[in-house]
Design a protein around this motif. Structure first.
Motif, PDB file in Angstrom:
ATOM      1  N   ASN A 146       0.836  -1.215   0.000  1.00  0.00           N
ATOM      2  CA  ASN A 146       0.000   0.000   0.000  1.00  0.00           C
ATOM      3  C   ASN A 146       0.870   1.265   0.000  1.00  0.00           C
ATOM      4  O   ASN A 146       0.576   2.253  -0.693  1.00  0.00           O
ATOM      5  N   ASP A 147       1.919   1.224   0.808  1.00  0.00           N
ATOM      6  CA  ASP A 147       2.814   2.391   0.838  1.00  0.00           C
ATOM      7  C   ASP A 147       3.455   2.610  -0.541  1.00  0.00           C
ATOM      8  O   ASP A 147       3.580   3.754  -1.006  1.00  0.00           O
ATOM      9  N   PHE A 148       3.859   1.545  -1.164  1.00  0.00           N
ATOM     10  CA  PHE A 148       4.476   1.677  -2.476  1.00  0.00           C
ATOM     11  C   PHE A 148       3.478   2.181  -3.509  1.00  0.00           C
ATOM     12  O   PHE A 148       3.802   3.046  -4.351  1.00  0.00           O
ATOM     13  N   LEU A 149       2.258   1.717  -3.423  1.00  0.00           N
ATOM     14  CA  LEU A 149       1.226   2.181  -4.342  1.00  0.00           C
ATOM     15  C   LEU A 149       0.926   3.674  -4.126  1.00  0.00           C
ATOM     16  O   LEU A 149       0.697   4.413  -5.091  1.00  0.00           O
ATOM     17  N   ASP A 150       0.926   4.074  -2.850  1.00  0.00           N
ATOM     18  CA  ASP A 150       0.713   5.496  -2.567  1.00  0.00           C
ATOM     19  C   ASP A 150       1.824   6.352  -3.221  1.00  0.00           C
ATOM     20  O   ASP A 150       1.568   7.425  -3.784  1.00  0.00           O
ATOM     21  N   GLN A 151       3.046   5.848  -3.124  1.00  0.00           N
ATOM     22  CA  GLN A 151       4.154   6.591  -3.745  1.00  0.00           C
ATOM     23  C   GLN A 151       4.010   6.618  -5.268  1.00  0.00           C
ATOM     24  O   GLN A 151       4.258   7.647  -5.913  1.00  0.00           O
ATOM     25  N   ILE A 152       3.597   5.499  -5.817  1.00  0.00           N
ATOM     26  CA  ILE A 152       3.381   5.458  -7.278  1.00  0.00           C
ATOM     27  C   ILE A 152       2.281   6.423  -7.692  1.00  0.00           C
ATOM     28  O   ILE A 152       2.387   7.115  -8.717  1.00  0.00           O
ATOM     29  N   ILE A 153       1.207   6.473  -6.841  1.00  0.00           N
ATOM     30  CA  ILE A 153       0.107   7.384  -7.151  1.00  0.00           C
ATOM     31  C   ILE A 153       0.599   8.820  -7.192  1.00  0.00           C
ATOM     32  O   ILE A 153       0.267   9.607  -8.095  1.00  0.00           O
ATOM     33  N   LYS A 154       1.425   9.212  -6.209  1.00  0.00           N
ATOM     34  CA  LYS A 154       1.946  10.572  -6.157  1.00  0.00           C
ATOM     35  C   LYS A 154       2.807  10.866  -7.387  1.00  0.00           C
ATOM     36  O   LYS A 154       2.662  11.900  -8.043  1.00  0.00           O
TER      37      LYS A 154
END
Length: 225
Positions: free
Chosen positions: A26-34
């Motif tokens: 989830n943290d990695f996906l959040d970074q990808i989203i940003k």
């Protein structure tokens, strides 16, 4: 279809035994989203800039075409002005040359007329001068003949007899001797004229010259009679 940041955020994965750590995923996906959101915004900005650049490019292309057209029109106008100026200069030059030729021709005609008139006057003056010389020579010759004739008459025996201190001399004798002065003069003048080699001098002599050659005679006083 291009994924949006919201699609990535709402994506759900199934779980399995010994699968990935959910929090890390989830943290990695959040970074990808940003990052993906940033990339999308940058892409949007680039698209906007590209559109503006295309508009500017189109404007400058139109401006270039307009300038080129204006340059062509200006060049044509300059060529026309140059051609018209050349024609006007040629016309002006021809007119000036024609006026100069007319002035020169008028000056030549005037000078020729003046020279011709001066030549005629000079010829007339020369003729009058020559006639005057001829008349002067004729007058001199006739005067000389008249004086010589008068001198011959005075030297004659009649005058010797007239001046003698004798009582036989009468007034009629004196008047006869003095009256004979005109006859020798006329005869002498006529004889001298016929012997002149230049006949033109005699023919051109005015009649008044003959009238002016009058003998001056001093008659004796009647008291001596």
């Amino acid at each position: 279809m291009v994924l949006s940041p919201q699609d990535i955020h709402n994506k759900e994965f199934s779980t399995k035994l010994r699968g990935y750590n959910v929090d890390e995923v989830n943290d990695f996906l959040d970074q990808i989203i940003k990052d993906y959101q940033i990339i999308l915004e940058e892409n949007k900005d680039l698209r906007s800039q590209l559109s503006e650049s295309k508009d500017k490019l189109s404007y400058f292309n139109d401006l270039k075409d307009s300038l080129n057209q204006s340059i062509l029109v200006a060049q044509e106008a300059a060529d026309k002005v140059k051609t018209n100026s050349k024609k006007e200069a040629e016309i002006t030059n021809r007119e000036a040359q024609k006026k100069a030729d007319d002035i020169l021709n008028a000056a030549h005609e005037k000078s020729n007329q003046i020279l011709e008139e001066a030549s005629k006057r000079a010829k007339k003056l020369a003729i009058e001068t020559d006639d005057l010389k001829k008349n002067t020579r004729v007058f001199r010759q006739r005067l000389q003949v008249m004086l010589e004739s008068q001198l011959e008459v005075i030297k004659g025996s009649d005058w010797d007899h007239l001046v003698e201190d004798t009582p036989t001399t009468t007034y009629e004798d004196i008047e006869k001797v003095v009256g004979d002065l005109d006859n020798p003069v006329s005869a002498g003048v006529e004889s001298e004229t016929k012997q002149d080699n230049n006949a033109d001098m005699v023919e051109n002599t005015p009649a008044r010259n003959d009238d002016s050659l009058q003998a001056v005679v001093i008659y004796p006083d009647k008291s001596n009679k």
